[in-house]
Motif scaffolding. Structure first.
Motif, PDB file in Angstrom:
ATOM      1  N   UNK A  74      43.305   7.457  -3.257  1.00 51.35           N
ATOM      2  CA  UNK A  74      43.165   8.015  -1.917  1.00 51.35           C
ATOM      3  C   UNK A  74      41.941   7.336  -1.173  1.00 51.35           C
ATOM      4  N   UNK A  75      41.318   6.492  -1.919  1.00 55.76           N
ATOM      5  CA  UNK A  75      40.167   5.731  -1.129  1.00 55.76           C
ATOM      6  C   UNK A  75      38.729   6.397  -1.323  1.00 55.76           C
ATOM      7  N   UNK A  76      37.779   5.902  -0.825  1.00 52.26           N
ATOM      8  CA  UNK A  76      36.513   6.328  -0.840  1.00 52.26           C
ATOM      9  C   UNK A  76      35.960   7.647  -0.399  1.00 52.26           C
ATOM     10  N   UNK A  77      36.630   7.965   0.662  1.00 55.10           N
ATOM     11  CA  UNK A  77      36.403   9.229   1.473  1.00 55.10           C
ATOM     12  C   UNK A  77      36.877  10.322   0.428  1.00 55.10           C
ATOM     13  N   UNK A  78      38.100  10.376  -0.183  1.00 53.63           N
ATOM     14  CA  UNK A  78      38.399  11.307  -0.881  1.00 53.63           C
ATOM     15  C   UNK A  78      37.716  11.440  -2.401  1.00 53.63           C
ATOM     16  N   UNK A  79      37.135  10.020  -2.897  1.00 55.22           N
ATOM     17  CA  UNK A  79      36.296  10.074  -3.771  1.00 55.22           C
ATOM     18  C   UNK A  79      34.948  10.759  -3.638  1.00 55.22           C
ATOM     19  N   UNK A  80      34.460  10.653  -2.562  1.00 52.40           N
ATOM     20  CA  UNK A  80      33.288  11.392  -2.215  1.00 52.40           C
ATOM     21  C   UNK A  80      33.409  12.783  -2.255  1.00 52.40           C
ATOM     22  N   UNK A  81      34.596  13.307  -1.350  1.00 51.36           N
ATOM     23  CA  UNK A  81      34.858  14.675  -1.531  1.00 51.36           C
ATOM     24  C   UNK A  81      35.090  15.300  -3.139  1.00 51.36           C
ATOM     25  N   UNK A  82      35.817  14.510  -3.833  1.00 50.07           N
ATOM     26  CA  UNK A  82      36.197  14.778  -5.078  1.00 50.07           C
ATOM     27  C   UNK A  82      34.769  15.103  -5.979  1.00 50.07           C
ATOM     28  N   UNK A  83      33.980  14.073  -5.830  1.00 50.95           N
ATOM     29  CA  UNK A  83      32.736  13.947  -6.441  1.00 50.95           C
ATOM     30  C   UNK A  83      31.672  15.148  -6.040  1.00 50.95           C
ATOM     31  N   UNK A  84      31.632  15.441  -4.827  1.00 53.60           N
ATOM     32  CA  UNK A  84      30.828  16.727  -4.498  1.00 53.60           C
ATOM     33  C   UNK A  84      31.322  17.923  -4.903  1.00 53.60           C
ATOM     34  N   UNK A  85      32.800  18.076  -4.848  1.00 49.45           N
ATOM     35  CA  UNK A  85      33.608  19.279  -5.532  1.00 49.45           C
ATOM     36  C   UNK A  85      32.996  19.324  -6.970  1.00 49.45           C
ATOM     37  N   UNK A  86      33.309  18.402  -7.640  1.00 53.01           N
ATOM     38  CA  UNK A  86      33.108  18.129  -9.072  1.00 53.01           C
ATOM     39  C   UNK A  86      31.750  18.714  -9.561  1.00 53.01           C
ATOM     40  N   UNK A  87      30.644  18.081  -8.846  1.00 48.26           N
ATOM     41  CA  UNK A  87      29.256  18.016  -9.110  1.00 48.26           C
ATOM     42  C   UNK A  87      28.851  19.383  -8.803  1.00 48.26           C
ATOM     43  N   UNK A  88      29.386  20.069  -7.706  1.00 51.87           N
ATOM     44  CA  UNK A  88      29.183  21.470  -7.467  1.00 51.87           C
ATOM     45  C   UNK A  88      29.586  22.400  -8.648  1.00 51.87           C
ATOM     46  N   UNK A  89      30.865  22.296  -8.922  1.00 57.06           N
ATOM     47  CA  UNK A  89      31.624  23.255  -9.979  1.00 57.06           C
ATOM     48  C   UNK A  89      30.638  22.907 -11.438  1.00 57.06           C
ATOM     49  N   UNK A  90      30.540  21.752 -11.640  1.00 59.41           N
ATOM     50  CA  UNK A  90      29.762  21.231 -12.860  1.00 59.41           C
ATOM     51  C   UNK A  90      28.198  22.277 -12.976  1.00 59.41           C
TER      52      UNK A  90
END
Length: 234
Positions: A74-90
């Motif tokens: 899905x591209x860089x924007x979705x990567x940034x959103x996924x990273x932010x969500x993943x780190x917040x959950x972790x």
């Protein structure tokens, strides 16, 4: 076979955790029958979503995290959103585990939880996460076996006592179910270890799926047994 057992331990060890405390509290007013149905639904959702992640890893021919998959698909924007969500959950989950571990240690020694104990627990977690994959997997299997033995010991001791609870509870407004769903979905969160298990099982597509199926079913059995005994005995 040893690798398969290790993979199942990773899946179960990822799912079984704070849910042992949170689920009985969240489902206390739902009733046993509805609780069992909700757990079965979560079992199916967890397995199907894990299969999607495993299929993506198989398509890419390597263990790829959710964050990297988001970038590729899905591209860089979705990567940034996924990273932010993943780190917040972790971060949230690690904070829970460190705080709970510190509380358990403090309670065992009859003391109040202190900042020093929290720092010590955090340091131990960092050391464990820095270990090599094979050593960490072996330790995880050992800790998982100890966890399961502890759970069944508690279940056995509580089960032999008398207990009673309605099989159905008053859930006419449905609010209790909706408030419990986020905790249920989180308690079956194993999708983040899909790439690790896929690589650990030598990129064997079908074996990885079987490991997740066995691990998630075993997790559901543990949760069902635990919640049933806790709710019917307290």
């Amino acid at each position: 076979m040893q690798k398969f057992i290790g993979a199942v331990s990773i899946v179960c060890g990822t799912a079984i955790g704070a849910g042992l405390i949170a689920l009985p509290l969240a489902l206390a007013k739902v009733g046993i029958a509805i609780t069992e149905v909700l757990i079965l639904v979560n079992l199916l959702v967890a397995y199907r979503t894990s299969c999607v992640m495993i299929d993506i890893n198989h398509h890419l021919s390597k263990g790829t995290s959710i964050v990297e998959c988001s970038k590729i698909l899905s591209g860089d924007w979705m990567r940034m959103l996924a990273m932010a969500s993943f780190f917040a959950l972790s971060f949230s989950l690690l904070a829970v585990y460190i705080a709970c571990t510190a509380d358990i240690i403090s309670a065992a020694f009859g003391q109040k939880s202190s900042t020093m104990i929290v720092i010590l627990c955090g340091t131990v977690f960092c050391i464990l996460f820095s270990l090599k994959v094979k050593l960490l997997s072996n330790l995880n299997s050992i800790f998982f076996i100890l966890l399961i033995l502890s759970i069944f010991t508690v279940l056995f001791k509580v089960f032999i006592k008398s207990f009673s609870m309605p099989f159905f509870s008053d859930i006419s407004n449905g609010n209790h179910i909706f408030s419990a769903l986020p905790i249920l979905f989180t308690s079956f969160g194993v999708q983040n270890v899909c790439p690790h298990v896929y690589d650990f099982l030598d990129k064997n597509h079908e074996k990885t799926k079987r490991a997740f199926l066995v691990g998630i079913i075993f997790t559901a059995i543990i949760y069902m047994s635990w919640i049933y005994v806790v709710l019917t005995s307290i």
